[in-house]
Motif scaffolding. Structure first.
Motif, PDB file in Angstrom:
ATOM      1  N   ALA A   1      -0.408  27.354  -2.537  1.00  0.00           N
ATOM      2  CA  ALA A   1      -0.929  28.522  -1.817  1.00  0.00           C
ATOM      3  C   ALA A   1      -1.552  28.156  -0.471  1.00  0.00           C
ATOM      4  CB  ALA A   1      -1.969  29.230  -2.692  1.00  0.00           C
ATOM      5  N   HIS A   2      -1.544  26.874  -0.125  1.00  0.00           N
ATOM      6  CA  HIS A   2      -2.177  26.419   1.110  1.00  0.00           C
ATOM      7  C   HIS A   2      -1.151  26.031   2.176  1.00  0.00           C
ATOM      8  CE1 HIS A   2      -5.922  26.330  -1.203  1.00  0.00           C
ATOM      9  NE2 HIS A   2      -5.206  25.776  -2.169  1.00  0.00           N
ATOM     10  N   GLY A   3       0.109  26.399   1.934  1.00  0.00           N
ATOM     11  CA  GLY A   3       1.156  26.121   2.914  1.00  0.00           C
ATOM     12  C   GLY A   3       1.796  24.761   2.778  1.00  0.00           C
ATOM     13  N   ASN A   4       1.428  24.002   1.759  1.00  0.00           N
ATOM     14  CA  ASN A   4       2.033  22.689   1.547  1.00  0.00           C
ATOM     15  C   ASN A   4       3.316  22.841   0.716  1.00  0.00           C
ATOM     16  OD1 ASN A   4      -0.245  21.257   2.724  1.00  0.00           O
ATOM     17  ND2 ASN A   4      -1.352  21.808   0.846  1.00  0.00           N
ATOM     18  N   VAL A   5       4.333  22.101   1.083  1.00  0.00           N
ATOM     19  CA  VAL A   5       5.578  22.103   0.305  1.00  0.00           C
ATOM     20  C   VAL A   5       6.177  20.704   0.369  1.00  0.00           C
ATOM     21  CG1 VAL A   5       6.960  22.883   2.282  1.00  0.00           C
ATOM     22  CG2 VAL A   5       7.808  23.226  -0.042  1.00  0.00           C
ATOM     23  N   VAL A   6       6.695  20.251  -0.762  1.00  0.00           N
ATOM     24  CA  VAL A   6       7.311  18.925  -0.846  1.00  0.00           C
ATOM     25  C   VAL A   6       8.624  19.038  -1.612  1.00  0.00           C
ATOM     26  CG1 VAL A   6       5.117  17.672  -0.790  1.00  0.00           C
ATOM     27  CG2 VAL A   6       6.112  18.344  -2.999  1.00  0.00           C
ATOM     28  N   HIS A   7       9.485  18.040  -1.379  1.00  0.00           N
ATOM     29  CA  HIS A   7      10.687  17.931  -2.213  1.00  0.00           C
ATOM     30  C   HIS A   7      10.541  16.718  -3.123  1.00  0.00           C
ATOM     31  CE1 HIS A   7      12.637  14.318  -0.548  1.00  0.00           C
ATOM     32  NE2 HIS A   7      12.199  14.706   0.651  1.00  0.00           N
TER      33      HIS A   7
ATOM     34  N   TYR B   1       6.907  29.493   0.061  1.00  0.00           N
ATOM     35  CA  TYR B   1       7.192  29.299  -1.363  1.00  0.00           C
ATOM     36  C   TYR B   1       5.994  28.703  -2.093  1.00  0.00           C
ATOM     37  CZ  TYR B   1       9.937  28.622  -5.533  1.00  0.00           C
ATOM     38  OH  TYR B   1      10.406  28.711  -6.809  1.00  0.00           O
ATOM     39  N   ARG B   2       5.726  29.243  -3.287  1.00  0.00           N
ATOM     40  CA  ARG B   2       4.620  28.747  -4.120  1.00  0.00           C
ATOM     41  C   ARG B   2       5.126  28.530  -5.536  1.00  0.00           C
ATOM     42  NH1 ARG B   2      -1.010  32.099  -5.322  1.00  0.00           N
ATOM     43  NH2 ARG B   2      -1.978  30.567  -6.745  1.00  0.00           N
ATOM     44  N   GLY B   3       4.886  27.335  -6.065  1.00  0.00           N
ATOM     45  CA  GLY B   3       5.333  27.008  -7.408  1.00  0.00           C
ATOM     46  C   GLY B   3       6.512  26.056  -7.375  1.00  0.00           C
ATOM     47  N   ALA B   4       7.120  25.854  -8.553  1.00  0.00           N
ATOM     48  CA  ALA B   4       8.280  24.976  -8.671  1.00  0.00           C
ATOM     49  C   ALA B   4       9.546  25.787  -8.431  1.00  0.00           C
ATOM     50  CB  ALA B   4       8.326  24.328 -10.049  1.00  0.00           C
TER      51      ALA B   4
ATOM     52  N   LEU C   1       6.372  11.857 -12.083  1.00  0.00           N
ATOM     53  CA  LEU C   1       5.457  12.994 -11.968  1.00  0.00           C
ATOM     54  C   LEU C   1       5.704  14.008 -13.078  1.00  0.00           C
ATOM     55  CD1 LEU C   1       5.748  13.551  -8.100  1.00  0.00           C
ATOM     56  CD2 LEU C   1       4.098  12.130  -9.352  1.00  0.00           C
ATOM     57  N   ASP C   2       4.672  14.703 -13.477  1.00  0.00           N
ATOM     58  CA  ASP C   2       4.757  15.755 -14.488  1.00  0.00           C
ATOM     59  C   ASP C   2       4.886  17.093 -13.762  1.00  0.00           C
ATOM     60  OD1 ASP C   2       4.301  17.722 -16.432  1.00  0.00           O
ATOM     61  OD2 ASP C   2       3.006  16.399 -17.607  1.00  0.00           O
ATOM     62  N   LEU C   3       6.088  17.633 -13.732  1.00  0.00           N
ATOM     63  CA  LEU C   3       6.324  18.859 -12.976  1.00  0.00           C
ATOM     64  C   LEU C   3       5.718  20.077 -13.650  1.00  0.00           C
ATOM     65  CD1 LEU C   3      10.005  18.386 -11.716  1.00  0.00           C
ATOM     66  CD2 LEU C   3       7.855  17.556 -10.777  1.00  0.00           C
ATOM     67  N   VAL C   4       5.616  20.066 -14.951  1.00  0.00           N
ATOM     68  CA  VAL C   4       4.982  21.182 -15.645  1.00  0.00           C
ATOM     69  C   VAL C   4       3.506  21.242 -15.274  1.00  0.00           C
ATOM     70  CG1 VAL C   4       4.412  22.167 -17.894  1.00  0.00           C
ATOM     71  CG2 VAL C   4       6.645  21.083 -17.531  1.00  0.00           C
ATOM     72  N   GLU C   5       2.842  20.093 -15.291  1.00  0.00           N
ATOM     73  CA  GLU C   5       1.428  20.044 -14.913  1.00  0.00           C
ATOM     74  C   GLU C   5       1.239  20.480 -13.458  1.00  0.00           C
ATOM     75  OE1 GLU C   5      -2.326  16.882 -14.790  1.00  0.00           O
ATOM     76  OE2 GLU C   5      -0.262  16.157 -14.899  1.00  0.00           O
ATOM     77  N   ALA C   6       2.123  20.013 -12.568  1.00  0.00           N
ATOM     78  CA  ALA C   6       2.007  20.366 -11.155  1.00  0.00           C
ATOM     79  C   ALA C   6       2.178  21.870 -10.951  1.00  0.00           C
ATOM     80  CB  ALA C   6       3.051  19.610 -10.338  1.00  0.00           C
ATOM     81  N   GLN C   7       3.071  22.475 -11.694  1.00  0.00           N
ATOM     82  CA  GLN C   7       3.287  23.910 -11.574  1.00  0.00           C
ATOM     83  C   GLN C   7       2.050  24.690 -12.014  1.00  0.00           C
ATOM     84  OE1 GLN C   7       7.184  26.413 -12.139  1.00  0.00           O
ATOM     85  NE2 GLN C   7       6.366  25.958 -14.151  1.00  0.00           N
ATOM     86  N   ILE C   8       1.398  24.226 -13.068  1.00  0.00           N
ATOM     87  CA  ILE C   8       0.164  24.885 -13.540  1.00  0.00           C
ATOM     88  C   ILE C   8      -0.957  24.720 -12.519  1.00  0.00           C
ATOM     89  CG2 ILE C   8      -1.616  24.835 -15.327  1.00  0.00           C
ATOM     90  CD1 ILE C   8       0.613  24.005 -17.303  1.00  0.00           C
ATOM     91  N   VAL C   9      -1.042  23.536 -11.904  1.00  0.00           N
ATOM     92  CA  VAL C   9      -2.080  23.272 -10.906  1.00  0.00           C
ATOM     93  C   VAL C   9      -1.960  24.250  -9.739  1.00  0.00           C
ATOM     94  CG1 VAL C   9      -2.814  21.620  -9.135  1.00  0.00           C
ATOM     95  CG2 VAL C   9      -2.460  20.847 -11.493  1.00  0.00           C
TER      96      VAL C   9
ATOM     97  N   ALA D   1      -0.383  27.071  -9.665  1.00  0.00           N
ATOM     98  CA  ALA D   1      -0.541  28.454 -10.127  1.00  0.00           C
ATOM     99  C   ALA D   1      -2.016  28.843 -10.186  1.00  0.00           C
ATOM    100  CB  ALA D   1       0.119  28.635 -11.496  1.00  0.00           C
ATOM    101  N   HIS D   2      -2.899  27.857 -10.393  1.00  0.00           N
ATOM    102  CA  HIS D   2      -4.345  28.109 -10.420  1.00  0.00           C
ATOM    103  C   HIS D   2      -4.949  28.134  -9.011  1.00  0.00           C
ATOM    104  CE1 HIS D   2      -5.631  28.285 -14.630  1.00  0.00           C
ATOM    105  NE2 HIS D   2      -4.601  27.498 -14.888  1.00  0.00           N
ATOM    106  N   GLY D   3      -4.105  27.928  -7.992  1.00  0.00           N
ATOM    107  CA  GLY D   3      -4.600  28.010  -6.618  1.00  0.00           C
ATOM    108  C   GLY D   3      -4.990  26.698  -6.001  1.00  0.00           C
ATOM    109  N   ALA D   4      -4.900  25.605  -6.742  1.00  0.00           N
ATOM    110  CA  ALA D   4      -5.256  24.288  -6.200  1.00  0.00           C
ATOM    111  C   ALA D   4      -4.133  23.770  -5.309  1.00  0.00           C
ATOM    112  CB  ALA D   4      -5.516  23.312  -7.339  1.00  0.00           C
ATOM    113  N   PRO D   5      -4.446  22.868  -4.379  1.00  0.00           N
ATOM    114  CA  PRO D   5      -3.393  22.285  -3.544  1.00  0.00           C
ATOM    115  C   PRO D   5      -2.543  21.301  -4.351  1.00  0.00           C
ATOM    116  CG  PRO D   5      -5.496  21.262  -3.054  1.00  0.00           C
ATOM    117  CD  PRO D   5      -5.792  22.398  -3.992  1.00  0.00           C
ATOM    118  N   LEU D   6      -1.373  21.016  -3.825  1.00  0.00           N
ATOM    119  CA  LEU D   6      -0.510  20.016  -4.449  1.00  0.00           C
ATOM    120  C   LEU D   6      -1.262  18.693  -4.594  1.00  0.00           C
ATOM    121  CD1 LEU D   6       2.864  20.650  -2.588  1.00  0.00           C
ATOM    122  CD2 LEU D   6       2.470  20.904  -5.045  1.00  0.00           C
TER     123      LEU D   6
END
Length: 535
Positions: free
Chosen positions: A69-75, A120-123, A167-175, A177-182
């Protein structure tokens, strides 16, 4: 504007290959749109479809992305998912093996640009079709890249990306979704080795990927792999769900090593009760074009031999048949000992040994044996039949084999066949069937019935038989219609897939036995047909 052919009709709300139809002839387009929309409505509750050009020989390559939600995106690198049947993925690997570094960078940047543009936000997974070059990355011209879609979720194949990134993509998606940065930047994401994921499905590639249902008698997958499954011995595979029974993931320093691990796991899999694509997956992992990274979307069409793989061959297959026979012999000997009558194999006709017949699919194995103190003398092949004219027996041309039982436990035999040692696991899977397996694979051998019910085999009326339990979703003919070879009669839905029921000859429809919405079982006569030969 005119729609280009070949074309791909796709469900707008789709995924997993549902609601997709490939069209090679313009006159088939309307039917394809209708069928894709119907399947999409059933699977997703939305029958909207769109049409895109169909690239017949390309690579299906996707890029895993994550945004916050902070404008960060990674591949998180590429995956290749080109090996498919019915537009559904069968083999997935990371990173994509068939693209060069320059093309890979274009894919990464394209996915990131799209994600940034829409906030984009999320996985998510950005999917592309990469056109063919002269070889796997060695062509002089840059390959074409066609954007397909974004799947706004994690996909079945995400463990392959997790394996190479750690990396745990499920955990990252939850993080996020709660509004925290990547939790990491692009520069902190590294890639280690190669991962291959295969989908083990309850379908039979030899029978045109016909789904298989029923009770699972045995389900065992071993080896240095990760297995994601909810199936075990005692589970039931029904027509109400997708045919996927397990995801098997191998992660290794090299692609060849990962492929070898999957091959070993599929060859030694012990699965009984339903048919699967385990042999096809094992054959694919060892196939030279696959090992060389020549894995286009046309791979299965170009390599029918991997679909036809039926497991162990030659001496390995024979050893399984003989192990089943020796297991049967031991069981019979134990039963005879309990009754106190003659020992197993005793006969008052010394010219003939004990006989066992096994069915391996449609193939018949005939084994005749005589037990000696230190060996078992076997004759393998169709036993000689007397001449109907004079009763004389022809020359015995069966293969003569010497078998020694070296060790026997409740579920395993070590046997020597003409001097070669084989260790075989044996397990009954019903009253008249044995699951036999070794390092080269497994067979389910059944004892054919001694007597045939002629009344049952001479069922009244000809016509198409339902291949598996399901629900009738479309009927295209009525009583009295004249039909031709290949004409569509009915559509049955099972395991979230549509199965077309067609006529196999010119005929007259005597009776349509089921209507839309009716449940049907395997073996049901769906449409009674009368041909000229029937009178």
């Amino acid at each position: 504007s005119e729609i280009p052919i070949p074309a791909l009709v796709k469900a707008a709300a789709g995924g997993g290959g549902r609601g997709m139809r490939t069209v090679h002839r313009r006159e088939d387009l309307a039917d394809a749109i209708e069928a894709a929309s119907r399947e999409a409505s059933s699977a997703f509750g939305d029958g909207t479809v769109f049409i895109e050009p169909f690239i017949e020989r390309g690579r299906h390559v996707e890029v895993q992305i994550l945004g916050d939600a902070h404008g960060n995106v990674v591949h998180l690198g590429t995956r290749e998912c080109s090996i498919q049947r019915r537009n559904q993925k069968v083999v997935e690997e990371a990173p994509a093996p068939g693209v060069d570094d320059a093309t890979r960078e274009r894919l990464h940047e394209g996915a990131l640009a799209l994600a940034r543009h829409v906030g984009y936000r999320g996985a998510g997974t950005v999917e592309f079709m990469v056109g063919e070059t002269d070889d796997a990355g060695g062509g002089s011209a840059a390959p074409t890249i066609t954007f397909l879609e974004v799947n706004t979720r994690l996909q079945v194949e995400h463990p392959a990306t997790e394996a190479i990134t750690g990396l745990d993509l499920v955990e990252a998606q939850i993080v996020v979704a709660h509004g925290a940065p990547l939790p990491w930047t692009q520069g902190e994401i590294g890639f280690d080795g190669h991962a291959i994921e295969v989908r083990l499905v309850a379908e039979d590639p030899i029978a045109g990927w016909l789904p298989s249902t029923g009770a699972v008698d045995e389900f065992e997958l071993g080896g240095d792999v990760r297995v994601d499954t909810g199936v075990r011995a005692g589970s039931t595979v029904s027509t109400d769900y997708d045919s996927l029974v397990a995801k098997v993931i191998a992660h290794a320093p090299t692609r060849d090593e990962a492929a070898s691990r999957i091959e070993r796991t599929m060859r030694t899999a012990r699965i009984a009760g339903v048919r699967t694509n385990a042999n096809m997956l094992a054959a694919t992992m060892a196939e030279p074009d696959f090992r060389a990274g020549r894995t286009f979307t046309s791979y299965l069409d170009e390599h029918p031999e991997v679909l036809a793989d039926a497991g162990p061959v030659g001496a390995d297959r024979l050893s399984l048949v003989l192990a089943a026979t020796m297991h049967d012999e031991a069981s019979a000997r134990a039963a005879d000992a309990a009754t106190g009558f003659a020992p197993s194999g005793w006969r008052n006709l010394r010219t003939r040994g004990q006989r066992r017949t096994w069915l391996d699919g449609d193939h018949l194995h005939q084994v005749e044996y005589v037990v000696a103190p230190d060996r078992v003398d076997v004759r393998y092949g169709p036993w000689p039949e007397p001449d109907p004219a004079d009763g004389s027996l022809p020359d015995d041309v069966r293969r003569a084999i010497v078998v020694r039982v070296l060790r026997r436990t409740a579920d395993e035999l070590a046997i020597e066949v003409d001097g070669r040692r084989h260790v075989v696991r044996v397990r009954p899977t019903g009253e008249d069937a044995l699951l036999v397996s070794g390092p080269a694979g497994q067979l389910v051998l059944t004892r054919p019935p001694r007597f045939v019910d002629h009344d049952a085999s001479e069922s009244a009326g000809g016509g198409p038989i339902c291949p598996l339990p399901g629900t009738v979703i479309a009927v295209h003919v009525a009583d009295g219609d004249e039909v031709t070879d290949g004409q569509l009669l009915m559509v049955v839905e099972a395991m979230k897939m549509e199965h077309k029921i067609v006529a196999t000859a010119s005929a007259t429809v005597d009776e349509v036995r089921y209507a839309v919405g009716d449940r049907v079982d395997a073996g049901d006569l769906l449409v009674a047909l009368r041909t000229d030969d029937d009178g």
